[in-house]
Design an enzyme around this catalytic site. Structure first.
Site, PDB file in Angstrom:
ATOM      1  N   GLY A 244      -7.461   6.390  -1.387  1.00 60.86           N
ATOM      2  CA  GLY A 244      -7.077   5.740  -2.645  1.00 60.86           C
ATOM      3  C   GLY A 244      -5.569   5.690  -2.754  1.00 60.86           C
ATOM      4  O   GLY A 244      -4.853   5.751  -1.744  1.00 60.86           O
ATOM      5  N   SER A 245      -5.087   5.595  -3.979  1.00 58.64           N
ATOM      6  CA  SER A 245      -3.643   5.424  -4.186  1.00 58.64           C
ATOM      7  C   SER A 245      -2.897   6.741  -3.943  1.00 58.64           C
ATOM      8  O   SER A 245      -3.468   7.834  -4.064  1.00 58.64           O
ATOM      9  CB  SER A 245      -3.379   4.942  -5.608  1.00 58.64           C
ATOM     10  OG  SER A 245      -3.782   5.937  -6.524  1.00 58.64           O
ATOM     11  N   GLY A 249      -3.871  10.527  -5.005  1.00 58.24           N
ATOM     12  CA  GLY A 249      -3.953  11.471  -3.874  1.00 58.24           C
ATOM     13  C   GLY A 249      -3.054  12.672  -4.086  1.00 58.24           C
ATOM     14  O   GLY A 249      -3.443  13.818  -3.821  1.00 58.24           O
ATOM     15  N   GLU A 266      -5.909   9.511   2.721  1.00 55.24           N
ATOM     16  CA  GLU A 266      -5.608   8.164   3.234  1.00 55.24           C
ATOM     17  C   GLU A 266      -5.136   7.363   2.037  1.00 55.24           C
ATOM     18  O   GLU A 266      -5.941   7.010   1.166  1.00 55.24           O
ATOM     19  CB  GLU A 266      -6.861   7.523   3.853  1.00 55.24           C
ATOM     20  CG  GLU A 266      -7.234   8.073   5.202  1.00 55.24           C
ATOM     21  CD  GLU A 266      -6.267   7.664   6.312  1.00 55.24           C
ATOM     22  OE1 GLU A 266      -5.299   6.929   6.043  1.00 55.24           O
ATOM     23  OE2 GLU A 266      -6.496   8.102   7.446  1.00 55.24           O
ATOM     24  N   CYS A 300      -4.897  -1.728   2.000  1.00 54.97           N
ATOM     25  CA  CYS A 300      -3.755  -0.813   2.151  1.00 54.97           C
ATOM     26  C   CYS A 300      -2.815  -1.249   3.281  1.00 54.97           C
ATOM     27  O   CYS A 300      -1.631  -0.930   3.257  1.00 54.97           O
ATOM     28  CB  CYS A 300      -4.273   0.594   2.418  1.00 54.97           C
ATOM     29  SG  CYS A 300      -5.442   0.650   3.800  1.00 54.97           S
TER      30      CYS A 300
HETATM   31  P1  NAD Z   1      -7.286   4.976  -7.012  1.00 51.28           P
HETATM   32  O1  NAD Z   1      -6.375   6.044  -6.561  1.00 51.28           O
HETATM   33  O2  NAD Z   1      -7.097   4.404  -8.357  1.00 51.28           O
HETATM   34  O3  NAD Z   1      -8.809   5.466  -6.957  1.00 51.28           O
HETATM   35  C1  NAD Z   1      -9.355   5.992  -5.785  1.00 51.28           C
HETATM   36  C2  NAD Z   1     -10.511   6.895  -6.121  1.00 51.28           C
HETATM   37  O4  NAD Z   1      -9.993   8.039  -6.811  1.00 51.28           O
HETATM   38  C3  NAD Z   1     -11.551   6.259  -7.051  1.00 51.28           C
HETATM   39  O5  NAD Z   1     -12.830   6.669  -6.660  1.00 51.28           O
HETATM   40  C4  NAD Z   1     -11.198   6.858  -8.392  1.00 51.28           C
HETATM   41  O6  NAD Z   1     -12.280   6.922  -9.294  1.00 51.28           O
HETATM   42  C5  NAD Z   1     -10.790   8.259  -7.955  1.00 51.28           C
HETATM   43  N1  NAD Z   1     -10.038   9.025  -8.946  1.00 51.28           N
HETATM   44  C6  NAD Z   1      -9.061   8.600  -9.775  1.00 51.28           C
HETATM   45  N2  NAD Z   1      -8.649   9.631 -10.553  1.00 51.28           N
HETATM   46  C7  NAD Z   1      -9.385  10.709 -10.180  1.00 51.28           C
HETATM   47  C8  NAD Z   1      -9.444  12.069 -10.621  1.00 51.28           C
HETATM   48  N3  NAD Z   1      -8.676  12.535 -11.605  1.00 51.28           N
HETATM   49  N4  NAD Z   1     -10.329  12.897 -10.016  1.00 51.28           N
HETATM   50  C9  NAD Z   1     -11.138  12.464  -9.019  1.00 51.28           C
HETATM   51  N5  NAD Z   1     -11.143  11.189  -8.591  1.00 51.28           N
HETATM   52  C10 NAD Z   1     -10.270  10.325  -9.164  1.00 51.28           C
HETATM   53  O7  NAD Z   1      -7.221   3.840  -5.886  1.00 51.28           O
HETATM   54  P2  NAD Z   1      -7.981   2.447  -5.862  1.00 51.28           P
HETATM   55  O8  NAD Z   1      -7.352   1.532  -6.858  1.00 51.28           O
HETATM   56  O9  NAD Z   1      -9.445   2.650  -5.927  1.00 51.28           O
HETATM   57  O10 NAD Z   1      -7.639   1.948  -4.381  1.00 51.28           O
HETATM   58  C11 NAD Z   1      -6.490   1.256  -4.055  1.00 51.28           C
HETATM   59  C12 NAD Z   1      -5.456   2.176  -3.442  1.00 51.28           C
HETATM   60  O11 NAD Z   1      -6.019   2.840  -2.324  1.00 51.28           O
HETATM   61  C13 NAD Z   1      -4.255   1.444  -2.902  1.00 51.28           C
HETATM   62  O12 NAD Z   1      -3.110   2.201  -3.148  1.00 51.28           O
HETATM   63  C14 NAD Z   1      -4.534   1.347  -1.421  1.00 51.28           C
HETATM   64  O13 NAD Z   1      -3.386   1.163  -0.616  1.00 51.28           O
HETATM   65  C15 NAD Z   1      -5.200   2.657  -1.169  1.00 51.28           C
HETATM   66  N6  NAD Z   1      -6.052   2.598   0.014  1.00 51.28           N
HETATM   67  C16 NAD Z   1      -5.708   3.309   1.132  1.00 51.28           C
HETATM   68  C17 NAD Z   1      -6.471   3.222   2.274  1.00 51.28           C
HETATM   69  C18 NAD Z   1      -6.138   3.986   3.523  1.00 51.28           C
HETATM   70  O14 NAD Z   1      -7.007   4.119   4.395  1.00 51.28           O
HETATM   71  N7  NAD Z   1      -4.922   4.482   3.692  1.00 51.28           N
HETATM   72  C19 NAD Z   1      -7.605   2.414   2.278  1.00 51.28           C
HETATM   73  C20 NAD Z   1      -7.926   1.712   1.116  1.00 51.28           C
HETATM   74  C21 NAD Z   1      -7.152   1.822  -0.007  1.00 51.28           C
END
Ligand code: NAD
Length: 497
Positions: A244-245, A249, A266, A300
């Site tokens: 995720g973001s 993270g 990631e 990403c």
């Molecule tokens: P996000 O960080 O908003 O959410 C990711 C996950 O985290 C979701 O399941 C969300 O519900 C969860 N989350 C959020 N707050 C949380 C908390 N307090 N406790 C537990 N879980 C929580 O990211 P997104 O908008 O879903 O995805 C897009 C981002 O992910 C972009 O920054 C993108 O670059 C990145 N990404 C990275 C990769 C990689 O492999 N490096 C792949 C895909 C996406």
């Protein structure tokens, strides 16, 4: 919808009410509440999803903990068979999965098909991991001592997945942990609870993973807190697999760190493409169009900044802008559509704000810049000042910056100018010179004469800096298992006391 296997048959309205997977059973949220899963293109309700809370998460963790001892003992051949069966199910459901991804996440058919193929590959690669994760013999300096480094599963692993590459990345959060003998609780993104979670539960359940080995729990937007508390405060959850973001993270890494637990990260990316003076111009334009705009710039690894050797710059920009303007966003369920919608209104607002701020600071829009609903035009910016946020921050939409360079070292410095370090690409007819230059770029992945984006399931996928540190492919076995020492003294040892 062409689905024949997605849980509950659709009601007359076409809106399905989904259930989540706990201990091998399909269950509603214990509160009975659901939330609306919105189709980003039509804005209509696509499905109703369990809006779970702490009690559901606790049940899922308990189920995974209970299932762990037996699963950890399942032999490599039996585990392999389950992954191979799951891969066959993904292949069988390919068309349906592409359709679900289009409707739930706005993924074009091309991106949906890529994810299906990638997921099949991931599962078939993982089918071999149970045979790789044994350990090794360590030569001992003590006479008669036989020392073994033995890989053992950790216990319960929580997978937290994003919405963007929903099917592929949702699977990636659980497949390697399972292959190493762990049980899992998967918490998909609230923006893609089906593709990033529930359909994965269906596939693995049908493949025959025993009850409790795979659990999937879903929650409404803004209601992750109680589930997160359960996952991060439970002693039974031994590790986290987060995609995720970077902001989320970082926050979750601090929570995991408090309890000294490992978390695979990631995260986001701001990926540069360098077009050197000897690059094939036409091919560089083709590559840049794909890398910048595939999945509407919501991957990403999408290229965010293109640095072009000055002698090629004008030609490159003219051709690139013409190609960008020809890309039209539309209905992702139409197989001819190349560019679908952004995931939600917040994403549209964020992209608009990033562009507006850059323009206010002196940037020029040479293609796109507007949205029709959630369909955002592929957008190209030039003259973006280095202090504009979009110059180094991920906006996660179809926006790319193009800039000339005179000196390759200067280009490398600019490529390294963001906090991220996921992937980079270099276009040049001299591949060895390019890979040498690529060695100076701070990125987990550098592709010469290829896009910043891609990645097959068996590569050591992952980033550096704020893009995280995990490595997938077989390297993830190190993350999702412990390496324990066991020794046997074959003769009586002599002690100093
Ligand atoms: P996000 O960080 O908003 O959410 C990711 C996950 O985290 C979701 O399941 C969300 O519900 C969860 N989350 C959020 N707050 C949380 C908390 N307090 N406790 C537990 N879980 C929580 O990211 P997104 O908008 O879903 O995805 C897009 C981002 O992910 C972009 O920054 C993108 O670059 C990145 N990404 C990275 C990769 C990689 O492999 N490096 C792949 C895909 C996406």
């Amino acid at each position: 919808m062409t689905s024949t296997t997605l849980q509950t048959p659709a009601a007359a309205t076409g809106v399905r009410t989904m259930k989540q997977l706990i201990n091998g059973e399909w269950a509603a949220a214990s509160s009975g509440q659901t939330f609306d899963d919105i189709n980003p293109y039509t804005g209509e309700v696509y499905a109703r999803i369990p809006a779970s809370g702490a009690a559901d998460a606790k049940r899922a963790i308990e189920a995974a903990e209970k299932a762990f001892p037996a699963w950890a003992k399942v032999g490599a051949r039996a585990r392999q068979a389950l992954f191979l069966k799951a891969a066959d199910i993904v292949e069988r459901r390919a068309e349906e999965l592409v359709s679900i991804m289009a409707q739930e996440t706005g993924a074009s058919h091309a991106f949906g098909r890529f994810q299906v193929q990638w997921s099949v590959g991931l599962l078939r690669q993982a089918a071999g991991y149970p045979y790789l994760s044994g350990g090794e013999i360590v030569p001992s300096d003590t006479p008669g001592v036989f020392a073994m480094a033995i890989r053992r599963p950790l216990g319960v692993v929580a997978g937290i997945s994003p919405w963007n590459g929903a099917l592929a990345l949702g699977l990636r959060t659980v497949v390697c942990p399972l292959a190493c003998g762990n049980t899992v609780v998967l918490k998909p993104s609230e923006e893609a609870p089906i593709c990033a979670g529930l359909v994965i539960g269906e596939i693995l359940h049908e493949a025959g993973f025993p009850p409790g080995v795979v659990n999937v729990i879903t929650h409404a937007p803004s209601e992750v807190g109680p589930i997160s508390d359960q996952l991060f405060e439970s002693r039974s959850v031994r590790a986290y697999n987060f995609t995720g973001s970077s902001a989320t993270g970082s926050m979750l890494a601090a929570r995991a760190g408090k309890h000294l637990k490992r978390i695979a990260l990631e995260l986001g990316g701001y990926n540069p493409m360098l077009v050197l003076h000897d690059a094939d111009l036409e091919y560089s334009v083709d590559t840049a169009i794909f890398a910048a705009f595939f999945h509407q710039g919501q991957i990403c690894m999408n290229t965010r900044k293109i640095l072009v050797a000055r002698p090629l710059f004008d030609d490159f920009l003219e051709r690139f802008v013409a190609r960008a303007k020809a890309l039209k966003a539309g209905d992702p369920t139409n197989p001819a559509t190349k560019i679908g919608p952004l995931i939600n209104d917040d994403a549209v607002a964020k992209v608009k704000a990033g562009i507006a701020k850059a323009v206010a600071m002196g940037a020029r829009i040479v293609a796109g810049g507007n949205a029709d609903g959630r369909c955002f035009e592929p957008t190209v910016l030039v003259n973006v000042p280095a202090n504009a946020p979009i110059y180094c921050e991920e906006v996660f939409g179809p926006v790319v910056l193009v800039e000339p360079f005179d000196d390759e070292q200067d280009a490398v410095q600019k490529a390294n100018g963001s906090d991220y370090g996921l992937s980079a690409s270099i276009m040049s007819r001299d591949a060895w010179r390019a890979i040498t230059l690529g060695g100076q770029i701070q990125a987990g992945m550098v592709n010469v004469n290829g896009p910043t984006m891609g990645g097959e399931p068996q590569i050591p996928f992952g980033g550096v800096k704020d893009s995280g540190w995990a490595r997938f492919g077989r390297w993830a076995i190190d993350i999702f298992s412990d390496l324990n020492l066991a020794t046997v003294s074959e003769e009586k040892r002599k002690y100093p006391l």
